[in-house]
Design a protein around this motif. Sequence first.
Motif, short mmCIF file in Angstrom:
data_model
loop_
_atom_site.label_atom_id
_atom_site.label_comp_id
_atom_site.label_asym_id
_atom_site.label_seq_id
_atom_site.Cartn_x
_atom_site.Cartn_y
_atom_site.Cartn_z
N LEU A 61 0.82 -1.33 -0.10
CA LEU A 61 -0.46 -0.22 0.31
C LEU A 61 1.58 0.81 -0.39
O LEU A 61 1.95 1.48 0.40
CB LEU A 61 -1.09 0.19 1.00
CG LEU A 61 -1.51 -0.96 1.18
CD1 LEU A 61 -2.66 -1.53 2.38
CD2 LEU A 61 -3.12 -0.97 0.44
N LYS A 62 -0.11 2.39 -0.27
CA LYS A 62 0.68 3.73 -0.82
C LYS A 62 1.33 4.16 1.09
O LYS A 62 0.31 3.61 2.12
CB LYS A 62 0.39 5.26 -0.75
CG LYS A 62 -0.05 4.05 -2.82
CD LYS A 62 -0.53 5.83 -3.73
CE LYS A 62 -0.67 5.51 -4.52
NZ LYS A 62 -1.11 6.25 -5.32
N PRO A 63 2.27 4.73 1.13
CA PRO A 63 2.64 4.80 2.92
C PRO A 63 1.78 6.62 3.24
O PRO A 63 2.31 6.55 4.17
CB PRO A 63 4.44 5.05 2.90
CG PRO A 63 4.37 5.63 1.43
CD PRO A 63 3.46 4.85 0.20
N ASP A 64 1.25 6.62 2.46
CA ASP A 64 0.34 8.03 2.83
C ASP A 64 -0.73 7.34 3.63
O ASP A 64 -1.53 7.17 2.84
CB ASP A 64 0.53 8.70 1.72
CG ASP A 64 1.51 9.91 0.85
OD1 ASP A 64 2.16 9.74 1.28
OD2 ASP A 64 1.45 9.26 -0.31
N LEU A 65 -0.95 8.14 4.31
CA LEU A 65 -2.12 8.04 5.26
C LEU A 65 -3.32 8.72 4.30
O LEU A 65 -3.63 9.47 4.44
CB LEU A 65 -2.25 8.59 7.03
CG LEU A 65 -3.42 8.86 7.52
CD1 LEU A 65 -3.52 7.00 7.67
CD2 LEU A 65 -3.45 9.48 8.63
N PRO A 66 -4.37 7.36 4.39
CA PRO A 66 -5.77 7.54 3.48
C PRO A 66 -7.31 8.63 3.88
O PRO A 66 -7.81 8.72 3.52
CB PRO A 66 -6.23 6.77 3.38
CG PRO A 66 -6.22 5.60 3.81
CD PRO A 66 -4.29 6.34 4.87
N LEU A 67 -6.42 9.51 5.32
CA LEU A 67 -7.34 10.13 6.52
C LEU A 67 -6.60 11.74 6.35
O LEU A 67 -5.31 11.82 6.36
CB LEU A 67 -7.52 9.63 6.68
CG LEU A 67 -8.40 8.49 7.51
CD1 LEU A 67 -8.35 8.05 8.97
CD2 LEU A 67 -9.52 8.39 6.82
N ASP A 68 -7.04 12.71 5.86
CA ASP A 68 -7.11 14.27 6.78
C ASP A 68 -7.05 14.13 7.43
O ASP A 68 -7.50 13.22 8.54
CB ASP A 68 -7.35 15.25 5.61
CG ASP A 68 -9.31 14.93 6.03
OD1 ASP A 68 -9.66 14.88 7.17
OD2 ASP A 68 -9.55 15.81 5.22
N GLU A 69 -6.27 15.24 8.26
CA GLU A 69 -6.36 15.41 10.06
C GLU A 69 -7.44 15.13 10.55
O GLU A 69 -7.99 14.54 11.69
CB GLU A 69 -5.15 16.48 10.20
CG GLU A 69 -5.25 16.87 11.72
CD GLU A 69 -4.66 17.90 12.26
OE1 GLU A 69 -4.12 18.01 13.16
OE2 GLU A 69 -4.19 18.58 11.62
N ALA A 70 -8.84 15.96 9.87
CA ALA A 70 -10.24 16.69 10.40
C ALA A 70 -10.87 14.55 10.66
O ALA A 70 -11.74 14.21 11.51
CB ALA A 70 -11.08 17.21 9.40
N ARG A 71 -11.05 14.20 9.25
CA ARG A 71 -11.41 12.53 9.54
C ARG A 71 -10.75 11.83 10.63
O ARG A 71 -11.45 10.95 11.24
CB ARG A 71 -11.43 12.08 8.23
CG ARG A 71 -11.66 10.85 7.74
CD ARG A 71 -13.19 11.02 7.96
NE ARG A 71 -14.07 10.18 8.11
CZ ARG A 71 -14.90 10.03 9.03
NH1 ARG A 71 -14.48 9.94 10.43
NH2 ARG A 71 -15.68 8.18 9.48
#
Length: 496
Positions: free
Chosen positions: A418-428
């Motif tokens: 999987l991509k290493p980027d967290l798939p949620l923004d801070e608010a979510r």
Amino acid sequence: MRRTMVWAVLALLVPAGARAAPQDSFARIDQINRASLVMTVEIGIVPRALGATVARALDQVAADAAKPGADRPDDYLRIEPLITAIAGADATRMHSGRSRQDIIPTVLKLEQRDRLLNLAKALDEARAALLAVAEREADTIVPAYTNGVQAQPTTLGHVYLGYASVLARDIDRLRESWARLNLSPLGAAALGTSSFPVDRNRLAALLGFDAPVENSYDSGQLAPMDMGLELTGLAANLATTAGSFAQDLYAQYHQTRPWILLREGALTGPSSIMPQKRNPVALYSLRMKASDVVGAAQAFVIMAHNVDSGMPDYKRNQAEPPGRTLAEAAEMCRRWTRVLDGLVVDRARAADEVAADYSTTTELADTLQREADVPFRLGHHFASELVSYGRSHDLRPADLPFPEVRRIYAEAAAGSGLKPDLPLDEARFRAALSARGMIDAAKGLGGPQPAEVRRMLGAAQARLRTDRDWLDARRKGLADARARLDAAFAALTREP
């Protein structure tokens, strides 16, 4: 003495044939004697003229027993001489086809069913108190525990609806027990009936039973044992739940900043030496009574275990199990109601207790799977690493630095494809970690989401109304049966 004086006053105000009586063994034997006399006159065992004489003697014996300081024998063999002293030896014809072997189990059944209905009333009141708190605190966020450790947030309404569900099952058990309990032993004689044409169905109806216990051996020799086990088991089951509730609440008193306590005053007590203490008297009173019930239930098991059928060990009077166990259980329910009525909930403190720990991280893993197709186990691993980081840095979930969150996710995702980027923004991300967000996101049947709590609350309240109607109907049935017995008995006294 005071109680005896009250009944003496009542004896002067109420006609003899309809006189109220204390609910003791004497009163129940008197009720049995009246039913037996009515039946034996109806089928011709006792001539009508003699029946009138015996009826007047029964009234006189009952009136004498209601006088201040009077003896109220609890053994038929001590009561019969009082009757024959007035009506003569022929009065013993009333006893045809009877034995103490069927009188004693009938006395016990009369006592047990009264106490079972008293328990039903007290249990319904405890359920009503639970539902009142559940409705008031339907949206109050609280921590819930598994294995003694904070596990997930829920609402107090959800928790107490759970306890109310258990009590509803206890009422189911009670109602099922009633169907087996409300069967009459009377007329079975010692164990094999007799050569007299005793009408056992008529005796059962006169005493408010639904029917006789069919097998006459079972009636007096076996049913008292298995019925006692059923009733004491029912009470012990209820007491175990009450003890669990008490312990859940007791844990708050171990904390310096509890979020639910008892109202100070009548429900708490001071220490004789420590000014800061507010001892939860009502709470440990509830727990101790629950222990009394469990202990009494086990005592009956021991009394009945490995005993020949027909032995007196398990044929006890109302001061012993199972009658005592039912009475103790009713008192336990009354104490439970007082505790519930005196609860003080600090909603802000409860919410802070949840916010101080990581019990919402399950929802974070669920959100990653639901919204970003991240496998649950990977999401769970990421959330677990967040917990370790947060606790090691003395951080609450809401205080986790978002750059560190993204770094931990990248490390957790390494090697997964999987991509290493967290798939949620801070608010979510922060919404997923909030207790309110987790509770509102619940979808399952019976969960803590507000709509489901409201639905369960409505269903529980409707069920409580139905159960109260059942109790009213049972009590009315017994009262109607007593009225019919009194009317039939009064008719005997008018015979020439």
